[in-house]
Write a protein that holds these residues in place. Sequence first.
Motif, PDB file in Angstrom:
ATOM      1  N   ALA A 116     -22.774  21.090  -5.590  1.00  0.00           N
ATOM      2  CA  ALA A 116     -21.559  20.781  -5.731  1.00  0.00           C
ATOM      3  C   ALA A 116     -20.622  21.595  -5.702  1.00  0.00           C
ATOM      4  O   ALA A 116     -20.298  21.378  -4.674  1.00  0.00           O
TER       5      ALA A 116
ATOM      6  N   PHE B 120     -19.366  20.914  -1.537  1.00  0.00           N
ATOM      7  CA  PHE B 120     -18.715  19.960  -1.643  1.00  0.00           C
ATOM      8  C   PHE B 120     -17.102  19.975  -2.363  1.00  0.00           C
ATOM      9  O   PHE B 120     -15.676  19.853  -1.931  1.00  0.00           O
TER      10      PHE B 120
ATOM     11  N   PRO C  37     -14.485  20.808   0.558  1.00  0.00           N
ATOM     12  CA  PRO C  37     -14.524  19.282   1.173  1.00  0.00           C
ATOM     13  C   PRO C  37     -14.029  19.046   1.905  1.00  0.00           C
ATOM     14  O   PRO C  37     -13.664  19.451   2.951  1.00  0.00           O
ATOM     15  N   PRO C  38     -14.990  17.458   2.863  1.00  0.00           N
ATOM     16  CA  PRO C  38     -14.580  16.942   3.391  1.00  0.00           C
ATOM     17  C   PRO C  38     -12.705  16.061   4.542  1.00  0.00           C
ATOM     18  O   PRO C  38     -12.316  16.721   2.645  1.00  0.00           O
TER      19      PRO C  38
ATOM     20  N   VAL D 253     -10.337  13.822   1.144  1.00  0.00           N
ATOM     21  CA  VAL D 253     -10.772  13.557  -0.079  1.00  0.00           C
ATOM     22  C   VAL D 253      -9.688  12.981  -1.512  1.00  0.00           C
ATOM     23  O   VAL D 253      -8.988  12.657  -1.335  1.00  0.00           O
TER      24      VAL D 253
ATOM     25  N   SER E 298     -14.162  10.610  -5.439  1.00  0.00           N
ATOM     26  CA  SER E 298     -15.170  11.914  -4.944  1.00  0.00           C
ATOM     27  C   SER E 298     -14.556  13.079  -5.847  1.00  0.00           C
ATOM     28  O   SER E 298     -16.367  13.860  -5.711  1.00  0.00           O
TER      29      SER E 298
ATOM     30  N   VAL F 245     -18.026  15.432  -7.897  1.00  0.00           N
ATOM     31  CA  VAL F 245     -18.280  16.211  -7.461  1.00  0.00           C
ATOM     32  C   VAL F 245     -17.843  17.013  -8.500  1.00  0.00           C
ATOM     33  O   VAL F 245     -19.004  18.206  -8.908  1.00  0.00           O
TER      34      VAL F 245
END
Length: 450
Positions: free
Chosen positions: A94, A97, A101-102, A105, A109, A113
């Motif tokens: 966790a 992410f 973060p991608p 966000v 999401s 997480v």
Amino acid sequence: MTAAPPPTASELVRFSAVAIPLAAAGLPLGVYLPAIYARDYGLSLTTIGLVFLLGRLWDAVSDPLIGTLSDRTRTIHGRRKPWIAGGGAVFALASIFLFFPPFGVTPLSLGLVLFFFYLGWTAVQIPFQAWGGEVSGDYHQRTRIATYQTVVTASALLLTLILPTIADQIRPGDGRLQLSLMGGLVLASIVPALLSTLTALREPPLPALPVARPRVRETVAAVVGEPLLLRVLASDFAVTLAQHIRAALIVFFVSFYMGRPEWAGGLFLFQFVFGIFAGPIWLRIGRRFGKHRTAVAGELVQVAINLSLLFVTPQTFGLLLALTLAQGLAQGAGNLMLRAIVADVADKHRLESGDDRTGLFYSVFSLAGKGATAAAVGIALPLVSWLGFDPKASNSAEALDGLLLVFAIGPAVAHSLSAALIARFPLDEAAHSEIRRRLDRDSPDLAFAE
């Protein structure tokens, strides 16, 4: 049977290692992540606040659940180790992410997480704290073990506080870089820390498992029906409330009241530098006077320090530095002693009821601290706003005086309450020694390291 020797300093440092990634993740979570997710990832502050609030509500369920389940776990590796190992894996995944973060966000999401992040965190923290209370049955050894955990945590917090400063020197205002450095510390430390903690010490022998499975009502009754535990919880709630009122306002106080915004982060760091030395100092005091008396003394020292802030003016920055140094040396005395007392109360409960609920008791202890953290922000910020302070506007002298009053008197009142709640606590060294004698007589195979 002959009691095992107490753990060595090296063993306790290794055992406390898992506190490093927990602390390294905890500080950014409360201080840096909301602002970075808002500024760099486009989420609104309202959305972020709601998602984090839901995460804390999830804690209210997961903390006592995992505490109770870990109390009843029976494996060849013990009852705490499997939870720490499994929780550590969830926590690490966790964290990837959360800190890396991608793009794109979303509230969903982030919520997912945080759900798994808090689950993994709790699955490590609660069994780890309970195990720390079980390593020894000796009154003072428990304080010593808690001290090592506190010092390791303070050291990790200090290192974590330095990382955003380094990031600002490289690329000022780059939230993604700050997040990457702090997340890198978490991920770099999690596997070595887990291995160190899991191999440092053996778990003590398992107590007998009650035949009946605990029900929610019985679990709640066990907590509510233990008045000494309730006093410890209330005292820790008060001291944690005091600490986080100060933390919530220190940037505003230094920047606006003192007129020294360049010191806003540095003063917090200055306090933590001296906080590393606080644990050993209070350990020695605790050995001399006992846990609850030392907790009272530490809280009264905090009262004096916070009330002294009323004499600080923008022209007496040196006085503020001196009080911050004293704050660092005094910080954590109450939390340290109260954490060690929880295991003593669990011994009393086991003697009287036959049930070992150490994990459950540490889970509600953790929950009380988290509740105080949330309450501090909910009290301090609206109060200074009601008194006229506005960080986005030019503030009057009266508004700044209101900020000073809340910053100084708020923590002083809470520390006073903490001291009053734990004063004259009946479970002292003599009373606990008698409890341990009777427990060891009834269950000689469960002798702890003394």
